[in-house]
Design a protein around this motif. Structure first.
Motif, PDB file in Angstrom:
ATOM      1  N   PRO A  71     -60.596 -11.679  14.553  1.00  0.00           N
ATOM      2  CA  PRO A  71     -60.159 -12.013  15.910  1.00  0.00           C
ATOM      3  C   PRO A  71     -61.273 -12.719  16.677  1.00  0.00           C
ATOM      4  O   PRO A  71     -62.431 -12.734  16.238  1.00  0.00           O
ATOM      5  N   ASP A  72     -60.927 -13.287  17.814  1.00  0.00           N
ATOM      6  CA  ASP A  72     -61.920 -14.004  18.616  1.00  0.00           C
ATOM      7  C   ASP A  72     -62.873 -13.065  19.341  1.00  0.00           C
ATOM      8  O   ASP A  72     -64.012 -13.444  19.642  1.00  0.00           O
ATOM      9  N   THR A  73     -62.408 -11.866  19.653  1.00  0.00           N
ATOM     10  CA  THR A  73     -63.233 -10.902  20.378  1.00  0.00           C
ATOM     11  C   THR A  73     -63.044  -9.521  19.774  1.00  0.00           C
ATOM     12  O   THR A  73     -62.124  -9.288  18.984  1.00  0.00           O
ATOM     13  N   GLY A  74     -63.915  -8.606  20.155  1.00  0.00           N
ATOM     14  CA  GLY A  74     -63.769  -7.236  19.711  1.00  0.00           C
ATOM     15  C   GLY A  74     -64.743  -6.858  18.610  1.00  0.00           C
ATOM     16  O   GLY A  74     -65.579  -7.660  18.178  1.00  0.00           O
ATOM     17  N   PRO A  75     -64.652  -5.631  18.100  1.00  0.00           N
ATOM     18  CA  PRO A  75     -65.630  -5.116  17.141  1.00  0.00           C
ATOM     19  C   PRO A  75     -65.591  -5.786  15.778  1.00  0.00           C
ATOM     20  O   PRO A  75     -66.538  -5.650  14.992  1.00  0.00           O
TER      21      PRO A  75
END
Length: 342
Positions: A71-75
């Motif tokens: 994904p583009d963001t997150g862990p």
């Protein structure tokens, strides 16, 4: 990997390296459908691919299928490292490490371990579901999760930074409650303490499990990821308590390392499988064919996937020899000399 039924006699199996270029941290799993399933780190570190073939050499030409993108963001949004595919309780699982950022904090990346699940018979198809992070006792740098069954119990084996111990990562072992959840208190099996484990960085990582007759083995990689990268070995009796760290004996020297004479540098992050005829044990690993690297070796893309037949000593311990040269059949050049060339 269980090699209990594999005899120690010779076979005509040969492989010519490299098999897949620019795929570090290679993982090959032979399933009951007689396909070899392959995954590994891609140079862009932003997706996970699978490919399959009925022969290890054939993985080179097998069509890769991207089964998951970060994904583009997150862990899980940065630096996707070292995926492995496993088949557990009639479902497929991919273990991998990812970070929330590219940032290095206190000398370490920010990776944690994650799991994907797929119930389709063919893992190149179906839907991969994110099962989340594998939670350990410490919220620290963690990577290279692998899993195996021993005496009807599922285990997770991985590398992690323990806050009170100097160095990048140690090796840990834990019983699993399910394919993404640990059970009980993990055991620390090994820390980087010998000189060859601490060149550039203090590292124990990339563990792989191997079972042969009455002994258990855990190979692992040590030191910086340049030409100093090499493999060590832990050995335990098959009847011992494997969650007791004292059951495991560490090799005092590397069991596989750089071979200048063959132009093979920094071999490691291996796994184990069997030959197509089921007669020999095979080690899958990555290595470069040149020594000098510009910049951070982690971002040099030319760690290629390779295969090499394992030879067995009279005492049932593995003799990995030295990395074979490029474009030479492995059965022609595998050495029984354990010494690391430097």
């Amino acid at each position: 990997m269980d090699t209990q039924s594999s005899p120690t006699s010779s076979s005509t199996t040969t492989y010519r390296n490299p098999i897949i270029e620019q795929r570090a941290d290679p993982w090959v799993y032979r399933h009951t459908d007689d396909y070899y399933y392959f995954t590994g780190s891609v140079p862009s570190f932003d997706y996970i691919e699978l490919r399959r073939a009925t022969h290890i050499q054939g993985l080179a030409d097998a069509e890769p299928v991207i089964v998951w993108r970060k994904p583009d963001t997150g862990p899980m949004s940065h630096l996707i490292w070292a995926p492995e595919i496993h088949y557990i309780h009639q479902k497929w699982y991919i273990y991998f490490a990812a970070a929330a950022t590219d940032e290095i904090v206190d000398g370490l990346f920010q990776h944690r371990m994650f799991v994907l699940e797929n119930d389709h018979p063919n893992p190149l198809e179906g839907t991969w579901v994110e099962k989340g992070q594998i939670m350990t006792p410490w919220d620290t740098f963690a990577l290279d999760a692998t899993t195996f069954i021993h005496q009807d119990q599922q285990y997770l084996l991985w590398a992690q930074k323990e806050p009170e111990i100097d160095g990048n990562s140690n090796l840990y072992l834990s019983i699993m409650d399910n394919p993404w959840t640990l059970k009980g208190t993990p055991t620390r099996l090994s820390i980087p303490e010998l000189s060859w484990e601490c060149i550039g960085f203090k590292v124990n990582e990339g563990p792989a499990f191997l079972r042969k007759q009455d002994q258990l083995f855990i190979s692992y990689s040590a030191s910086a990821t340049d030409h100093h990268y090499c493999m060590g070995l832990l050995t335990a009796d098959i009847h011992s308590d494997i969650l007791n760290a004292a059951s495991w004996i560490k090799s005092d020297q590397p069991v596989f390392g750089t071979a200048e004479a063959h132009s093979q540098y920094g071999p490691g992050h291996n796994c184990f499988t069997v030959s197509e005829d089921g007669q020999q044990d095979v080690m899958i690993y990555h290595a470069r064919n040149y020594k000098e690297i510009s910049g951070n070796p982690l971002y040099d893309p030319n760690r290629h996937m390779r295969a090499q037949i394992i030879h067995w000593n009279a005492d049932h311990t593995p003799n990995f020899g030295v990395p074979v040269a490029d474009h030479i059949s492995t059965d022609q050049t595998a050495s029984v000399d354990h010494a690391k060339e430097s």
